[in-house]
Design a protein around this motif. Structure first.
Motif, PDB file in Angstrom:
ATOM      1  N   GLU A 219      25.270  59.201  59.651  1.00  0.00           N
ATOM      2  CA  GLU A 219      24.740  60.639  59.700  1.00  0.00           C
ATOM      3  C   GLU A 219      23.288  60.817  58.611  1.00  0.00           C
ATOM      4  OE1 GLU A 219      28.103  62.732  58.471  1.00  0.00           O
ATOM      5  OE2 GLU A 219      28.883  62.813  60.597  1.00  0.00           O
ATOM      6  N   ALA A 220      23.335  59.844  57.547  1.00  0.00           N
ATOM      7  CA  ALA A 220      22.197  59.886  56.670  1.00  0.00           C
ATOM      8  C   ALA A 220      21.054  59.340  57.506  1.00  0.00           C
ATOM      9  CB  ALA A 220      22.682  59.076  55.485  1.00  0.00           C
ATOM     10  N   ARG A 221      21.223  58.643  58.358  1.00  0.00           N
ATOM     11  CA  ARG A 221      19.988  58.026  59.077  1.00  0.00           C
ATOM     12  C   ARG A 221      19.531  59.020  60.501  1.00  0.00           C
ATOM     13  NH1 ARG A 221      16.541  54.839  56.777  1.00  0.00           N
ATOM     14  NH2 ARG A 221      17.406  52.937  55.950  1.00  0.00           N
ATOM     15  N   GLY A 222      20.274  59.942  60.440  1.00  0.00           N
ATOM     16  CA  GLY A 222      20.207  61.118  61.791  1.00  0.00           C
ATOM     17  C   GLY A 222      20.454  60.442  63.121  1.00  0.00           C
ATOM     18  N   VAL A 223      21.464  59.497  63.171  1.00  0.00           N
ATOM     19  CA  VAL A 223      21.891  58.952  64.558  1.00  0.00           C
ATOM     20  C   VAL A 223      22.543  59.940  65.482  1.00  0.00           C
ATOM     21  CG1 VAL A 223      21.685  56.617  63.519  1.00  0.00           C
ATOM     22  CG2 VAL A 223      23.901  57.730  63.940  1.00  0.00           C
ATOM     23  N   ASP A 224      22.558  59.701  66.706  1.00  0.00           N
ATOM     24  CA  ASP A 224      22.880  60.501  67.630  1.00  0.00           C
ATOM     25  C   ASP A 224      24.329  59.858  67.942  1.00  0.00           C
ATOM     26  OD1 ASP A 224      23.933  61.614  70.184  1.00  0.00           O
ATOM     27  OD2 ASP A 224      21.809  62.803  70.152  1.00  0.00           O
ATOM     28  N   SER A 229      23.704  57.499  71.981  1.00  0.00           N
ATOM     29  CA  SER A 229      23.841  56.683  70.917  1.00  0.00           C
ATOM     30  C   SER A 229      23.577  55.385  71.273  1.00  0.00           C
ATOM     31  CB  SER A 229      25.484  56.597  70.753  1.00  0.00           C
ATOM     32  OG  SER A 229      26.177  56.288  71.804  1.00  0.00           O
ATOM     33  N   GLY A 230      23.550  55.028  72.668  1.00  0.00           N
ATOM     34  CA  GLY A 230      22.926  53.842  73.218  1.00  0.00           C
ATOM     35  C   GLY A 230      21.376  53.578  73.431  1.00  0.00           C
ATOM     36  N   TYR A 237      21.094  50.871  64.323  1.00  0.00           N
ATOM     37  CA  TYR A 237      21.951  51.219  63.412  1.00  0.00           C
ATOM     38  C   TYR A 237      23.531  50.942  63.889  1.00  0.00           C
ATOM     39  CZ  TYR A 237      18.195  53.038  61.006  1.00  0.00           C
ATOM     40  OH  TYR A 237      16.878  53.232  60.498  1.00  0.00           O
ATOM     41  N   PHE A 238      23.792  51.274  64.987  1.00  0.00           N
ATOM     42  CA  PHE A 238      25.162  51.316  65.633  1.00  0.00           C
ATOM     43  C   PHE A 238      25.581  49.587  65.667  1.00  0.00           C
ATOM     44  CE2 PHE A 238      24.981  55.429  67.374  1.00  0.00           C
ATOM     45  CZ  PHE A 238      26.156  56.197  66.931  1.00  0.00           C
ATOM     46  N   ARG A 239      24.607  49.067  66.307  1.00  0.00           N
ATOM     47  CA  ARG A 239      24.804  47.496  66.041  1.00  0.00           C
ATOM     48  C   ARG A 239      25.036  47.012  64.813  1.00  0.00           C
ATOM     49  NH1 ARG A 239      21.953  44.421  71.257  1.00  0.00           N
ATOM     50  NH2 ARG A 239      23.081  45.746  72.534  1.00  0.00           N
TER      51      ARG A 239
END
Ligand code: ZN
Length: 333
Positions: A219-224, A229-230, A237-239
């Motif tokens: 969340e701090a990296r602002g990811v979706d 997400s892919g 970041y997910f990887r």
């Protein structure tokens, strides 16, 4: 007795037997997952920076049952309050203190069970109770007041330090496992299909996401977290978090007395059918690379003789995610 009412009695008895079998099957599955979570959470307390007093029981509530089965559940389990002891883990503080399965809870420390509300047909009251107990002070005895066969009983439990987490069974026919920062959820299908140590490997992976604060750091990296997400910058970041969760999982397993190679056995079995081909998620590394990466970390871990074994890189959880997943992965050849 007239034939009709005789059949009626037989049918009612058969229905009651069937309901009892279903209740006990759900209890068993809940406890199978709860026991795995209990082992992982207590054996790895030294690796966690967020702890709770570990009592070693599994709770359930009347609200969890839908309107059609609630009365039967009340009768079957003997609920005398809204929250009861579904099961007690072997060798746990709750067992040593003399708490019993199906005791109905009144107070746990200063948590007044009657004051906790929840909506019918939901787990709200269960979750609120678990969170209130998890927030009790560490390292102090906890008095529990309960009703047992109509009598009030009091026991004093000496809790063990445990990583703060809930473990929740999802009654579903799919294969789903997730972690939201405070909870690990896994579908019952895993328990039907895989051995205890392989289920423990899947649970340890999800649990690792929470121990490493992945949700907050993503969340701090602002990811979706949704459909995107892919894609784009989210992927790295997910990887990174997927690989880190794999790497930590082998330490969690080893500390809890499970063979760390259970994670490899799990991926070899689960990967080809469920995580390969067109179902492969772009945000997750290929299962063959995950296996190679796990093998590398197990070899590194096995050189460390201290128990509990703690990865040298654990402190990185206090830093922002880097997205440098390429540095973590070992490619399958
Ligand atoms: Zn994951």
């Amino acid at each position: 007795m007239a034939a009709a009412s005789c059949f009626g009695a037989v049918a009612a008895a058969a229905e009651a037997k069937q309901a009892a079998d279903v209740f006990e099957a759900v209890r068993k599955a809940d406890l199978d997952l709860g026991r795995i979570g209990w082992k992982l959470a207590t054996a790895n307390a030294a690796l966690c920076d967020r702890l709770e007093p570990g009592l070693g029981f599994q709770l359930h509530t009347l609200d969890q049952f839908d309107d059609s089965s609630r009365d039967a559940a009340r009768k079957h389990f003997g609920f005398a309050s809204a929250v009861a002891v579904e099961g007690i883990f072997p060798g746990s503080p709750a067992e040593r203190a003399g708490l019993h399965v199906d005791d109905s809870l009144l107070h746990v420390g200063n948590v007044d069970i009657a004051a906790i509300a929840g909506k019918s047909g939901t787990t709200q009251r269960l979750v609120a109770t678990q969170l209130a107990i998890a927030a009790l002070p560490q390292g102090q005895p906890i008095e529990i007041q309960a009703l047992r066969a109509g009598e009030m009983v009091k026991v004093v439990v000496q809790p063990l330090p445990a990583c703060r987490s809930r473990f929740e069974l999802r009654i579903a026919r799919d294969y789903n496992a997730s972690a939201d920062g405070t909870m690990v959820q896994i579908s019952a299908r895993f328990l039907d299909t895989y051995s205890e140590e392989q289920v423990a490997a899947a649970v340890a992976h999800e649990f690792s996401h929470n121990i490493l604060h992945h949700r907050e750091r993503l969340e701090a990296r602002g990811v979706d977290f949704g459909l995107l997400s892919g894609f784009g910058a989210n992927v790295k970041y997910f990887r990174e978090t997927e690989l880190r969760a794999d790497l930590l999982s082998v330490y969690l397993l080893a500390n809890a007395g499970y063979p760390p190679g259970a994670s490899i056995a799990f991926w070899r079995s689960f990967g080809p059918s469920k995580a390969g081909g067109i179902f492969r998620s772009r945000s997750h590394p290929h299962w063959r690379d995950r296996v190679a990466t796990l093998e590398g970390e197990i070899a590194r871990m096995e050189k460390l003789s201290v128990r509990p074994v703690i990865p040298v890189w654990l402190g990185e959880r206090d830093q922002p995610l880097t997205g440098e997943w390429q540095a973590l992965i070992v490619r399958h050849r």
